[in-house]
Motif scaffolding. Structure first.
Motif, PDB file in Angstrom:
ATOM      1  N   LEU A 252      21.844  46.512  44.295  1.00 57.83           N
ATOM      2  CA  LEU A 252      21.319  46.611  42.666  1.00 57.83           C
ATOM      3  C   LEU A 252      22.005  45.322  42.601  1.00 57.83           C
ATOM      4  CD1 LEU A 252      25.095  48.526  42.246  1.00 57.83           C
ATOM      5  CD2 LEU A 252      22.621  49.606  41.681  1.00 57.83           C
ATOM      6  N   GLY A 253      22.134  44.242  43.191  1.00 51.78           N
ATOM      7  CA  GLY A 253      22.353  42.640  42.753  1.00 51.78           C
ATOM      8  C   GLY A 253      23.533  42.633  41.804  1.00 51.78           C
ATOM      9  N   HIS A 254      23.686  41.453  41.802  1.00 52.95           N
ATOM     10  CA  HIS A 254      24.569  40.705  41.555  1.00 52.95           C
ATOM     11  C   HIS A 254      24.839  40.478  40.029  1.00 52.95           C
ATOM     12  CE1 HIS A 254      26.491  38.435  44.849  1.00 52.95           C
ATOM     13  NE2 HIS A 254      25.372  38.057  44.923  1.00 52.95           N
ATOM     14  N   HIS A 255      25.945  40.887  39.001  1.00 50.76           N
ATOM     15  CA  HIS A 255      26.066  41.058  37.399  1.00 50.76           C
ATOM     16  C   HIS A 255      24.766  42.438  37.219  1.00 50.76           C
ATOM     17  CE1 HIS A 255      27.774  37.478  38.016  1.00 50.76           C
ATOM     18  NE2 HIS A 255      26.387  36.925  38.871  1.00 50.76           N
ATOM     19  N   SER A 256      25.002  43.734  37.323  1.00 46.31           N
ATOM     20  CA  SER A 256      24.052  44.307  37.605  1.00 46.31           C
ATOM     21  C   SER A 256      24.907  45.257  36.991  1.00 46.31           C
ATOM     22  CB  SER A 256      23.101  44.745  39.181  1.00 46.31           C
ATOM     23  OG  SER A 256      24.202  45.636  39.795  1.00 46.31           O
ATOM     24  N   VAL A 257      26.004  45.951  36.916  1.00 46.59           N
ATOM     25  CA  VAL A 257      26.394  47.120  36.213  1.00 46.59           C
ATOM     26  C   VAL A 257      27.374  46.620  34.903  1.00 46.59           C
ATOM     27  CG1 VAL A 257      26.655  48.278  38.189  1.00 46.59           C
ATOM     28  CG2 VAL A 257      28.329  47.022  38.132  1.00 46.59           C
ATOM     29  N   ASP A 258      27.781  47.375  33.608  1.00 50.70           N
ATOM     30  CA  ASP A 258      28.770  47.269  32.711  1.00 50.70           C
ATOM     31  C   ASP A 258      29.833  47.270  32.971  1.00 50.70           C
ATOM     32  OD1 ASP A 258      27.295  46.542  30.459  1.00 50.70           O
ATOM     33  OD2 ASP A 258      25.611  48.670  31.113  1.00 50.70           O
ATOM     34  N   ILE A 259      30.711  48.202  33.853  1.00 51.08           N
ATOM     35  CA  ILE A 259      31.428  49.646  33.817  1.00 51.08           C
ATOM     36  C   ILE A 259      31.707  49.565  35.663  1.00 51.08           C
ATOM     37  CG2 ILE A 259      32.967  51.250  33.888  1.00 51.08           C
ATOM     38  CD1 ILE A 259      31.553  50.609  30.582  1.00 51.08           C
ATOM     39  N   VAL A 260      33.054  49.871  36.316  1.00 55.30           N
ATOM     40  CA  VAL A 260      33.208  49.748  37.771  1.00 55.30           C
ATOM     41  C   VAL A 260      34.014  51.015  37.025  1.00 55.30           C
ATOM     42  CG1 VAL A 260      34.084  49.773  39.832  1.00 55.30           C
ATOM     43  CG2 VAL A 260      32.130  48.385  38.520  1.00 55.30           C
ATOM     44  N   ILE A 261      34.067  52.369  37.410  1.00 54.56           N
ATOM     45  CA  ILE A 261      34.838  53.557  38.150  1.00 54.56           C
ATOM     46  C   ILE A 261      35.591  53.902  39.301  1.00 54.56           C
ATOM     47  CG2 ILE A 261      35.723  56.195  37.513  1.00 54.56           C
ATOM     48  CD1 ILE A 261      33.856  56.275  34.868  1.00 54.56           C
ATOM     49  N   ASP A 262      36.681  53.450  39.753  1.00 50.19           N
ATOM     50  CA  ASP A 262      36.602  53.394  40.771  1.00 50.19           C
ATOM     51  C   ASP A 262      37.717  53.794  41.572  1.00 50.19           C
ATOM     52  OD1 ASP A 262      37.155  52.396  43.405  1.00 50.19           O
ATOM     53  OD2 ASP A 262      38.490  50.035  43.155  1.00 50.19           O
ATOM     54  N   LEU A 263      37.948  54.934  42.741  1.00 45.36           N
ATOM     55  CA  LEU A 263      38.921  55.624  42.906  1.00 45.36           C
ATOM     56  C   LEU A 263      38.987  55.493  44.784  1.00 45.36           C
ATOM     57  CD1 LEU A 263      36.687  58.751  41.286  1.00 45.36           C
ATOM     58  CD2 LEU A 263      39.328  57.679  40.464  1.00 45.36           C
ATOM     59  N   VAL A 264      38.769  54.396  45.114  1.00 41.00           N
ATOM     60  CA  VAL A 264      38.111  53.918  47.186  1.00 41.00           C
ATOM     61  C   VAL A 264      39.198  52.752  47.433  1.00 41.00           C
ATOM     62  CG1 VAL A 264      36.756  53.598  48.742  1.00 41.00           C
ATOM     63  CG2 VAL A 264      36.243  55.069  47.083  1.00 41.00           C
ATOM     64  N   ALA A 265      38.327  51.959  46.224  1.00 40.12           N
ATOM     65  CA  ALA A 265      39.288  50.404  46.566  1.00 40.12           C
ATOM     66  C   ALA A 265      39.119  49.771  48.392  1.00 40.12           C
ATOM     67  CB  ALA A 265      40.907  50.290  46.475  1.00 40.12           C
ATOM     68  N   GLY A 266      39.804  50.040  48.890  1.00 34.40           N
ATOM     69  CA  GLY A 266      39.678  49.500  50.641  1.00 34.40           C
ATOM     70  C   GLY A 266      38.778  48.444  50.591  1.00 34.40           C
ATOM     71  N   ASP A 267      37.877  47.807  51.925  1.00 38.49           N
ATOM     72  CA  ASP A 267      37.584  46.866  52.145  1.00 38.49           C
ATOM     73  C   ASP A 267      36.354  46.596  51.765  1.00 38.49           C
ATOM     74  OD1 ASP A 267      39.478  46.748  54.125  1.00 38.49           O
ATOM     75  OD2 ASP A 267      37.555  47.802  55.008  1.00 38.49           O
ATOM     76  N   GLN A 268      35.874  47.691  50.668  1.00 37.22           N
ATOM     77  CA  GLN A 268      34.562  46.700  50.028  1.00 37.22           C
ATOM     78  C   GLN A 268      34.906  46.681  48.777  1.00 37.22           C
ATOM     79  OE1 GLN A 268      31.239  50.154  50.635  1.00 37.22           O
ATOM     80  NE2 GLN A 268      30.056  48.140  51.040  1.00 37.22           N
ATOM     81  N   TRP A 269      35.807  46.462  48.539  1.00 36.22           N
ATOM     82  CA  TRP A 269      36.004  46.136  46.730  1.00 36.22           C
ATOM     83  C   TRP A 269      36.081  45.392  46.369  1.00 36.22           C
ATOM     84  CZ3 TRP A 269      39.081  43.182  44.404  1.00 36.22           C
ATOM     85  CH2 TRP A 269      39.572  43.671  42.383  1.00 36.22           C
ATOM     86  N   PRO A 270      35.423  43.514  46.663  1.00 42.30           N
ATOM     87  CA  PRO A 270      35.371  42.551  46.254  1.00 42.30           C
ATOM     88  C   PRO A 270      34.157  42.829  45.392  1.00 42.30           C
ATOM     89  CG  PRO A 270      36.142  41.721  48.538  1.00 42.30           C
ATOM     90  CD  PRO A 270      36.777  43.507  48.277  1.00 42.30           C
TER      91      PRO A 270
END
Length: 372
Positions: A252-270
């Protein structure tokens, strides 16, 4: 008051303590609850499996647990501390009938509740008010009080919402916990038309609900899920689907989304914060891949990000959900139905994550009733 012949005993599943699947005990001799003055008694038509059921059983909410849910979902966590092992941090009372979802029929009412409510088909609000404890205080149906994993259940009359729908009990039971959680996140973070929303864990109950509810607000939806579920998420309405494990920033590239709806967290969180545009919003109501993440605080303040932790739900969230259901705006996603006595099989299937949507539990057949 009642017009329905109510037995003295019922079948149900009780949680006897924090731990593995062996802590779930199927019984046929549980006392049928008696409604208090302002309560209703409900004959359960269907309930469903949720992450919160498993997280509560295994003590995952305890600060002594740092691993992902599935690491202890069958055996429990030895590091869990019973004193803070519930979602609220208040020790649970055992035995407890779990089950945050419930669709059923009111069969008796307390003396301060109108008898006109007998016969109503209802959904029980899963996050219930506890206003005497202050702002943002609530209890979870099936946690601080007994829930829907039984033939009968009781709840305050104000928390039993009449619903007019041609959907089956199983289909209706798939909505309360998952869809109210998703709607609360979407409402709290203020999703608007044409905004780009990324949803992690998009094939699960809350995630698939969030896909539908975000599209209902005319947002552009990017879903993250297992590679084998990509096409199904596209059919559900996701505009872009990224297989779990792939670099989201690379796609997707940096700075590509307005909102994150997260239910997972984990290693990919950053990566999630790298994806957010300046002024972006992050909302979270789950961490099934692990609750401990690495946060570079500079990213948070230099990009002017806003974080929203979502548990408490205002009453309006469930009221809106009932309206969406009655208007036919939501598609129930029942992946499989199980008899209540097969709850351990249902939870094992839930942990395997080879489905999209919800797994539903049905009480013994003699207590099922026809949908109206």
């Amino acid at each position: 008051m009642t017009t329905h012949k109510i037995p003295d005993q019922m079948t149900g599943v009780v949680l006897t303590g924090h731990g593995g699947l062996e802590k779930l005990l199927y019984r046929t001799d549980l006392p049928v609850p008696k409604p208090g003055k302002e309560e209703v008694l409900i004959r359960v038509g269907a309930s469903a499996v949720n992450n919160t059921d498993i997280n509560t059983r295994i003590g995952w909410y305890s600060k002594g647990v740092t691993g992902q849910t599935n690491a202890g979902a069958a055996q429990g966590f030895e590091t869990a501390d019973d004193d803070d092992a519930s979602w609220s941090g208040i020790p649970l009372e055992f035995p407890r009938v779990q089950g945050a979802d419930c669709c059923g029929e009111i069969v008796a009412v307390g003396e301060l509740v109108s008898s006109d409510r007998i016969g109503e088909r209802v959904l029980v609000r899963n996050l219930q008010s506890a206003t005497s404890q202050g702002e943002f205080s609530c209890i979870t149906y099936g946690s601080e009080c007994d829930g829907g994993f039984a033939q009968y259940t009781k709840t305050p009359a104000s928390e039993a919402f009449a619903v007019q729908s041609s959907l089956t009990d199983a289909e209706l039971a798939s909505f309360p916990c998952a869809y109210s959680t998703a709607e609360n996140m979407i409402d709290r973070v203020g999703v608007k038309a044409n905004e780009t929303v990324l949803i992690t864990g998009a094939s699960g109950g809350v995630g698939s609900a969030a896909v539908q509810l975000a599209k209902r607000r005319h947002a552009k939806v990017i879903a993250i899920c297992g590679a084998e579920k990509v096409e199904q998420l596209k059919e559900l309405g996701a505009d872009i689907v990224i297989p779990r494990g792939e670099s989201m920033v690379d796609v997707l590239g940096h700075h590509s989304v307005d909102i994150v709806i997260d239910l997972v967290a984990g290693d990919q969180w950053p990566e999630l914060l790298d994806l957010l545009r300046r002024g972006g919003r992050y909302t979270v109501a789950g961490a099934i891949a692990g609750p401990i993440v690495e946060l570079d605080v500079r990213t948070l303040y230099l990009k002017d990000l806003s974080f929203f932790g979502c548990t408490y739900q205002p009453r309006s969230v469930f009221e809106n959900l009932i309206q969406y259901i009655e208007r036919g705006e939501l598609k129930p996603l029942v992946a499989h139905e199980y008899p209540l006595q097969h709850i351990t099989i249902a939870q094992q299937d839930f942990m395997a994550k080879k489905f999209i949507g919800k797994l539903v539990l049905l009480p013994p057949e003699e207590n099922m009733h026809e949908n109206r």
